[in-house]
Design a protein around this motif. Structure first.
Motif, PDB file in Angstrom:
ATOM      1  N   TYR A  65     -18.864   3.873  72.186  1.00  0.00           N
ATOM      2  CA  TYR A  65     -19.555   4.016  73.461  1.00  0.00           C
ATOM      3  C   TYR A  65     -20.573   2.895  73.592  1.00  0.00           C
ATOM      4  CZ  TYR A  65     -22.570   5.813  77.180  1.00  0.00           C
ATOM      5  OH  TYR A  65     -23.295   5.950  78.338  1.00  0.00           O
ATOM      6  N   PHE A  66     -20.373   2.029  74.604  1.00  0.00           N
ATOM      7  CA  PHE A  66     -21.291   0.929  74.863  1.00  0.00           C
ATOM      8  C   PHE A  66     -22.343   1.411  75.849  1.00  0.00           C
ATOM      9  CE2 PHE A  66     -17.618  -1.102  73.118  1.00  0.00           C
ATOM     10  CZ  PHE A  66     -18.110  -2.200  72.425  1.00  0.00           C
TER      11      PHE A  66
ATOM     12  N   THR B  47     -22.290   4.423  68.850  1.00  0.00           N
ATOM     13  CA  THR B  47     -23.001   3.933  70.027  1.00  0.00           C
ATOM     14  C   THR B  47     -23.388   2.475  69.802  1.00  0.00           C
ATOM     15  OG1 THR B  47     -23.886   6.129  70.504  1.00  0.00           O
ATOM     16  CG2 THR B  47     -24.984   4.260  71.535  1.00  0.00           C
ATOM     17  N   ILE B  48     -22.979   1.612  70.738  1.00  0.00           N
ATOM     18  CA  ILE B  48     -23.240   0.179  70.626  1.00  0.00           C
ATOM     19  C   ILE B  48     -24.134  -0.233  71.784  1.00  0.00           C
ATOM     20  CG2 ILE B  48     -22.191  -2.120  70.566  1.00  0.00           C
ATOM     21  CD1 ILE B  48     -19.621  -0.735  69.541  1.00  0.00           C
TER      22      ILE B  48
ATOM     23  N   LYS C  52     -18.728  -7.904  73.775  1.00  0.00           N
ATOM     24  CA  LYS C  52     -17.943  -8.751  72.881  1.00  0.00           C
ATOM     25  C   LYS C  52     -18.503  -8.775  71.465  1.00  0.00           C
ATOM     26  CE  LYS C  52     -15.786 -13.313  72.651  1.00  0.00           C
ATOM     27  NZ  LYS C  52     -15.645 -14.626  73.323  1.00  0.00           N
ATOM     28  N   SER C  53     -19.802  -9.024  71.338  1.00  0.00           N
ATOM     29  CA  SER C  53     -20.385  -9.101  69.996  1.00  0.00           C
ATOM     30  C   SER C  53     -20.409  -7.736  69.326  1.00  0.00           C
ATOM     31  CB  SER C  53     -21.803  -9.678  70.069  1.00  0.00           C
ATOM     32  OG  SER C  53     -22.635  -8.883  70.889  1.00  0.00           O
ATOM     33  N   GLY C  54     -20.674  -6.681  70.108  1.00  0.00           N
ATOM     34  CA  GLY C  54     -20.658  -5.326  69.548  1.00  0.00           C
ATOM     35  C   GLY C  54     -19.286  -4.942  69.043  1.00  0.00           C
ATOM     36  N   LEU C  55     -18.274  -5.296  69.820  1.00  0.00           N
ATOM     37  CA  LEU C  55     -16.900  -5.004  69.427  1.00  0.00           C
ATOM     38  C   LEU C  55     -16.508  -5.789  68.178  1.00  0.00           C
ATOM     39  CD1 LEU C  55     -14.230  -3.589  70.149  1.00  0.00           C
ATOM     40  CD2 LEU C  55     -13.670  -5.558  71.579  1.00  0.00           C
ATOM     41  N   GLU C  56     -16.910  -7.034  68.130  1.00  0.00           N
ATOM     42  CA  GLU C  56     -16.592  -7.885  66.985  1.00  0.00           C
ATOM     43  C   GLU C  56     -17.179  -7.318  65.693  1.00  0.00           C
ATOM     44  OE1 GLU C  56     -17.901 -11.919  67.479  1.00  0.00           O
ATOM     45  OE2 GLU C  56     -16.252 -12.674  66.248  1.00  0.00           O
ATOM     46  N   ALA C  57     -18.438  -6.861  65.771  1.00  0.00           N
ATOM     47  CA  ALA C  57     -19.088  -6.300  64.585  1.00  0.00           C
ATOM     48  C   ALA C  57     -18.417  -5.000  64.152  1.00  0.00           C
ATOM     49  CB  ALA C  57     -20.566  -6.058  64.885  1.00  0.00           C
ATOM     50  N   LEU C  58     -18.058  -4.160  65.103  1.00  0.00           N
ATOM     51  CA  LEU C  58     -17.439  -2.879  64.778  1.00  0.00           C
ATOM     52  C   LEU C  58     -16.054  -3.070  64.161  1.00  0.00           C
ATOM     53  CD1 LEU C  58     -17.855   0.212  64.996  1.00  0.00           C
ATOM     54  CD2 LEU C  58     -16.576   0.114  67.138  1.00  0.00           C
ATOM     55  N   LEU C  59     -15.273  -3.986  64.730  1.00  0.00           N
ATOM     56  CA  LEU C  59     -13.925  -4.229  64.206  1.00  0.00           C
ATOM     57  C   LEU C  59     -13.984  -4.774  62.778  1.00  0.00           C
ATOM     58  CD1 LEU C  59     -12.014  -5.787  67.252  1.00  0.00           C
ATOM     59  CD2 LEU C  59     -12.067  -3.424  66.496  1.00  0.00           C
TER      60      LEU C  59
ATOM     61  N   PRO D 289      -2.009  -7.523  73.281  1.00  0.00           N
ATOM     62  CA  PRO D 289      -2.993  -8.101  72.364  1.00  0.00           C
ATOM     63  C   PRO D 289      -4.247  -8.518  73.117  1.00  0.00           C
ATOM     64  CG  PRO D 289      -0.804  -9.052  72.029  1.00  0.00           C
ATOM     65  CD  PRO D 289      -0.738  -8.268  73.296  1.00  0.00           C
ATOM     66  N   SER D 290      -5.379  -8.563  72.419  1.00  0.00           N
ATOM     67  CA  SER D 290      -6.644  -8.961  73.043  1.00  0.00           C
ATOM     68  C   SER D 290      -6.550 -10.399  73.543  1.00  0.00           C
ATOM     69  CB  SER D 290      -7.795  -8.810  72.056  1.00  0.00           C
ATOM     70  OG  SER D 290      -7.535  -9.548  70.870  1.00  0.00           O
ATOM     71  N   SER D 291      -7.413 -10.736  74.490  1.00  0.00           N
ATOM     72  CA  SER D 291      -7.394 -12.055  75.121  1.00  0.00           C
ATOM     73  C   SER D 291      -7.851 -13.142  74.145  1.00  0.00           C
ATOM     74  CB  SER D 291      -8.307 -12.056  76.348  1.00  0.00           C
ATOM     75  OG  SER D 291      -7.904 -11.079  77.278  1.00  0.00           O
ATOM     76  N   PRO D 292      -7.413 -14.386  74.370  1.00  0.00           N
ATOM     77  CA  PRO D 292      -7.863 -15.503  73.515  1.00  0.00           C
ATOM     78  C   PRO D 292      -9.387 -15.607  73.529  1.00  0.00           C
ATOM     79  CG  PRO D 292      -6.027 -16.190  74.903  1.00  0.00           C
ATOM     80  CD  PRO D 292      -6.417 -14.818  75.369  1.00  0.00           C
ATOM     81  N   GLY D 293      -9.963 -15.876  72.371  1.00  0.00           N
ATOM     82  CA  GLY D 293     -11.409 -15.987  72.252  1.00  0.00           C
ATOM     83  C   GLY D 293     -12.094 -14.678  71.895  1.00  0.00           C
ATOM     84  N   TRP D 294     -11.337 -13.579  71.929  1.00  0.00           N
ATOM     85  CA  TRP D 294     -11.878 -12.264  71.569  1.00  0.00           C
ATOM     86  C   TRP D 294     -11.408 -11.897  70.169  1.00  0.00           C
ATOM     87  CZ3 TRP D 294     -14.647  -8.491  74.515  1.00  0.00           C
ATOM     88  CH2 TRP D 294     -15.092  -8.973  75.750  1.00  0.00           C
ATOM     89  N   PRO D 295     -12.116 -10.986  69.494  1.00  0.00           N
ATOM     90  CA  PRO D 295     -11.645 -10.549  68.177  1.00  0.00           C
ATOM     91  C   PRO D 295     -10.245  -9.944  68.311  1.00  0.00           C
ATOM     92  CG  PRO D 295     -13.423  -9.132  68.996  1.00  0.00           C
ATOM     93  CD  PRO D 295     -13.376 -10.332  69.881  1.00  0.00           C
ATOM     94  N   PRO D 296      -9.378 -10.151  67.338  1.00  0.00           N
ATOM     95  CA  PRO D 296      -7.985  -9.695  67.452  1.00  0.00           C
ATOM     96  C   PRO D 296      -7.836  -8.179  67.298  1.00  0.00           C
ATOM     97  CG  PRO D 296      -8.367 -10.696  65.304  1.00  0.00           C
ATOM     98  CD  PRO D 296      -9.626 -10.896  66.090  1.00  0.00           C
TER      99      PRO D 296
END
Length: 490
Positions: free
Chosen positions: A82-83, A109-110, A115-122, A149-156
């Motif tokens: 949850y963002f 809870t992020i 983008k950065s929150g998702l990257e850290a969680l993944l 698949p996720s967009s280019p430049g985003w965490p996979p």
């Protein structure tokens, strides 16, 4: 489980089909990934709430199919993200955490950006797939499939979209699309007659394509900023705290080569001006798919609305629709509504395959038909495709656009711009410095200069939405020079 049982026993075949397809996608994802590798993005909105209950049903059926325990879902094991944003409705936050407690969600809870929150969680949880409540009408859904698949430049990670082909669910107080407290209002199309503050529930909205009429641009100290001024013209409408900008694109080699004089562009510019829109750009591009796509892609991101004309029809040079489709990352596909129009208007006189002519950008197209003009408008999100070839046809299509958009308070909601000019025989050098100071004194107005030819008088043009401010600026200009230096224009 109660959800699965209720849907299976209901009489709504359409709901059953959509439910079955969504459950299949969920079960397929749970077969491909372990429970530790999947997550659910929950934002408390209608789409993610529907998806929450579908996930519970899908997980129950997945466990039952694997001969697991009895299907008690009080301990729902799919990790939930949850963002939380500062400008969210308080009710959304409460609903989210109440749902987490009710259904036993393992909620993360992020509070950073997505983008950065998702990257850290993944990275921390080793998540490989995320269930998303994305539907085909959402701006982020363009080009997506049920597994994307996720967009280019985003965490996979794998985006799993079980409700991609769903329409929206129930809202009780007239809201049809909820964002933050700064850009969300009840949908005016659901307003109960003779009432200012009472609205019908969202499921009574006759045309589901108009659900985002409940989203507006509103000024906020935390979630929005005033637009940058452009040559002294802020373009900000203080009456309703909104600025709407447009771009116009003409498609045609004949215009670029000077064979044909473009009359539609200047006419559209005047019409936009009269309805209170700020025109950012008027451009001309080649009859080339890549040229059209590049221009549309740039303008649709920088403007609230893009009007494009030329290059529409059955000829080999008519590439506008293909260019628009490429700009949005979708394919051209037959549109039943447009095909029906062709059958009634063209009929047996057509030597071209009507299915080929009826191909429009898939998943993002809305055909706007009115009784004013026989040819419908084609709307692809914020891009309006006009088929007018002359000013007379444009007049009719503009009336159609006004009629179609008035229902969502778009073009009809803005105050028109007011223009007034004064003439002078003074030279550019004589007027330059005082005029610059005048622009600084009246930053809310556009103040420009032009000559129709080298030997004609210089015209100083004032443009804005407040007649009093324009008159004040003209008086201030007179005071900077000798009496009689400027002449009023009709």
């Amino acid at each position: 489980m109660e959800i699965d049982k209720a849907v299976r026993e209901c009489d709504d075949r359409r709901l059953q089909t959509k439910y079955t397809n969504a459950i299949y996608v969920i079960q397929r994802a749970l077969a491909l990934y372990s429970i530790e590798q999947v997550a659910f993005s929950f934002n408390g909105g209608k789409d993610s709430t529907v998806l929450l209950h579908l996930l519970r049903a899908g997980y129950f059926l997945h466990k039952r199919g694997n001969n697991c325990a009895n299907g008690d879902l009080k301990d729902f094991p799919i990790r939930t993200m949850y963002f939380e944003i500062p400008c969210a409705f308080a009710e959304i936050n409460s609903f989210t955490y109440d749902s987490a407690a009710t259904y036993g969600l393992q909620i993360d809870t992020i509070r950073s950006d997505f983008k950065s929150g998702l990257e850290a969680l993944l990275k921390e949880k080793q998540i490989r797939a995320i269930f998303l409540g994305v539907r085909i009408g959402d701006p982020t859904a363009v080009g997506q499939e049920q597994f994307s698949p996720s967009s280019p430049g985003w965490p996979p990670f794998m985006r799993v979209n079980p409700i991609l082909d769903w329409s929206y669910s129930l809202y009780d107080q007239g809201y049809t699309s909820i964002g933050s407290i700064h850009d969300t209002v009840p949908n005016s199309l659901l307003r109960i007659s003779n009432s200012c503050n009472k609205f019908k529930p969202a499921y009574l909205l006759a045309d589901g394509r108009l659900e985002r009429a409940g989203r507006v641009k509103r000024l906020s100290s935390t979630c929005a900023q005033l637009p940058a001024e452009n040559n002294g013209l802020s373009g900000w409408n203080l009456h309703n705290n909104s600025m709407l900008t447009a771009s116009v694109i003409a498609v045609g080699d004949e215009i670029l080569c000077g064979i044909v004089e473009d009359q539609l562009g200047p006419s559209l510019s005047r019409k936009l001006h009269s309805t209170g829109w700020s025109l950012l750009q008027l451009s001309v591009v080649h009859n080339n798919i890549d040229s059209v796509a590049e221009e549309v892609e740039q303008q649709k991101s920088s403007s609230d609305m893009v009007l494009i004309y030329g290059g529409v029809g059955p000829l080999h040079s008519d590439v506008t629709l293909a260019g628009v489709a490429k700009a949005f990352g979708v394919r051209l596909a037959p549109n039943e509504e447009f095909a029906e129009y062709l059958r009634h208007t063209v009929g047996d006189n057509c030597t071209v395959d009507q299915n080929e002519m009826a191909q429009l950008p898939e998943g993002i197209t809305q055909v706007l038909q009115t009784e004013i003009f026989s040819v419908p408008l084609i709307k692809c999100q914020n891009v309006i495709i006009l088929c007018a070839t002359n000013v007379k046809e444009l007049e009719k299509q503009w009336d159609c656009l006004m009629e179609s958009t008035r229902s969502i308070d778009l073009l009809a909601s803005l105050e028109p711009y007011i223009s007034k000019g004064v003439m002078t025989n003074l030279s550019d050098v004589e007027i330059a410095q005082p005029l610059l100071k005048l622009c600084l004194e009246f930053p809310d107005l556009y103040i420009g200069c032009y000559r129709k030819s080298r030997h004609e008088c210089l015209v100083v043009c004032f443009k804005g939405k407040d007649q009093t401010r324009i008159e004040s600026a003209i008086k201030a200009l007179h005071k900077k020079f000798q009496p009689g230096a400027f002449m009023e224009m009709d």
